[in-house]
Scaffold this motif. Sequence first.
Motif, short mmCIF file in Angstrom:
data_model
loop_
_atom_site.label_atom_id
_atom_site.label_comp_id
_atom_site.label_asym_id
_atom_site.label_seq_id
_atom_site.Cartn_x
_atom_site.Cartn_y
_atom_site.Cartn_z
N ARG A 191 6.57 10.30 -20.34
CA ARG A 191 5.63 10.85 -19.36
C ARG A 191 5.67 12.37 -19.41
N TYR A 193 4.10 16.10 -18.12
CA TYR A 193 3.33 16.93 -17.19
C TYR A 193 3.04 18.26 -17.86
N ASP A 195 2.02 21.99 -17.32
CA ASP A 195 1.96 23.02 -16.28
C ASP A 195 0.85 24.02 -16.62
N THR A 231 0.26 13.66 -13.34
CA THR A 231 -0.36 14.77 -12.61
C THR A 231 0.61 15.54 -11.73
N ARG A 232 1.87 15.11 -11.68
CA ARG A 232 2.86 15.87 -10.91
C ARG A 232 4.20 15.79 -11.63
N PRO A 233 4.96 16.86 -11.59
CA PRO A 233 6.22 16.86 -12.34
C PRO A 233 7.36 16.15 -11.63
N ALA A 237 7.50 12.93 -14.18
CA ALA A 237 7.51 13.42 -15.56
C ALA A 237 8.89 13.31 -16.20
N VAL A 240 8.11 18.39 -19.37
CA VAL A 240 7.16 19.37 -18.84
C VAL A 240 6.79 20.32 -19.97
#
Length: 563
Positions: A191, A193, A195, A231-233, A237, A240
């Motif tokens: 997964r 994310y 930034d 959509t969010r760390p 996630a 990153v």
Amino acid sequence: MSLPVYAADPPMDNAISPDEIRAAVATIKRCPVFSASRQLNAFLTYVVDKVLAGEADRIKAYSIATEALGRPESFDPAMDPIVRVEAGRLRRALAAYYEGEGATAPLRIDIPRGTYVPRFERSAAPMPAVEIAQEPGERGLGRLWLMLLLAIMVLALAALAYWWFSPAPRMSSGLENLMTPIAANRPTAPRIYVDTFTIANDLAIEGLSGDRFRARVATAMARFDEVTVVTRPEGDADYVVRGSVEEGSNGIVASALLVHRASGRVVWSGRFTAPRDPAHPAGPIDRLMRDIVVEIVQPYGVVMADRLARTDSADDGFACVIKAFDYWRNFDAAHHAAARSCLEALTRRYPNYALPFAQLAFFYVDEERFGFNPRTGTPALERALQAATTAVQLAPTSARAHEALQNAYFAAGRFDRALEAGAKAVSLNPLDTDIIADYGRVLIVEGHYERGMAQINQSAEANAAYPGWYDLYRGLAAFQAGDTAGMRTYLARTNLSANPLTPVLRLIAADRSGDAAKAAAIRAEMRVQFPALVADPTAELSRLVPNPDLVRRLVTAADAAGL
């Protein structure tokens, strides 16, 4: 036709079946509000199909806009609110349907606010009202029984609440599998994310911002079947991605980092430069975005390598997916058997997960091509086509599934269907170097060797760790072009000594170069390692190169070299 080696487990008694969901959608689409709106129909059909395919995590504003609502690939969710608008319309239309003609529907479909992923619930059957006639003298006793019944119901609800919220394990009803779309339907892919990128103040490119560059990188990564973009760390996630874009002395420079979120470990860093293009100012930005995405998430990229090396990941079966790609680096029978068994077990564990079905198609083709671990019963190429077709049905927008279909048709010599499926795979993910190269392989064997060579060259340039079959098929293209020097260069780099095509091309290259000693050594090696090839080269090469004209050319050249 069924696939007995990975038949799905039987559903639980209370589960909502995919057929029930599809029937509910068909009924909804016939009602006046939906039948009059193509957009509502397309939106509902798309999100439901994605959940049933085990791809709920791929339901994003961009994919809905471009794959269901007809928006171009340049669609920017931050600038165009079409998905939010249509989602609101869809929620209102569904609510109106269930308040009206769908009031007695056995199944309800809901799209909660804050997400585009649908939920499915059985409708509670209304309890019929029963009127009990009472004699006047019985009314006091009736009230007593009513109070007792209410007390029992309160106690029962309290017990049920304790059972539901307590941490003790409980039996699943099966409905949670559809209400929790990611974990229940597929293993957890890496997964990622993305930034917001930092954009230097002196970089003047119209429309470029850190959020937009981030959105483009995330959207491109989401095309890959082997990763999940979140959509969010925090909490979601595994990795990153962060970075910057700035002006450099030789053009525009993008720097990027891939960080393992939980440990803070820097997994990879890269720096890319693209020369400015005054005629197309956005062109360098596109190139930088592609370079970052390909380096990180392509099948032989840094995320897959890091995930395979980690020992702290849950044993949910995703390692099978990575090991399948690892097999394609070397093509040997031992890895073939292990990876095939692992993938078949994965299809039984996750019968709605398309990726292992797609990968199995390649393994079944290799049973036929190389004679690796053959099975009795259903022919290998028939199993390959069945597995690839299943993958496409489960995930119609999966590039990997269409690549598998390409290979199944290719192995059967159906070039028209293979090229059609390959072109579809490339259009679904034009950044996947493996898909691009595989399409090039089919073009080379089919006879369009210049186009095929260009495809593989593009993939090799973008992938420093490309597998050895890239060079093998570039050697085959060089043979068709009459480029003996090119043959020797490419074949010296390939490591596929177990592939019968490799010694045939090396023998031809040595003979055409006048290297009699090397040709003699190759012939001696072939008699030991490939006796069936020496005895009947046409039959053996036809399994690898399903083009009779090209096989005849290869056999003629090999015979001239003393085979």
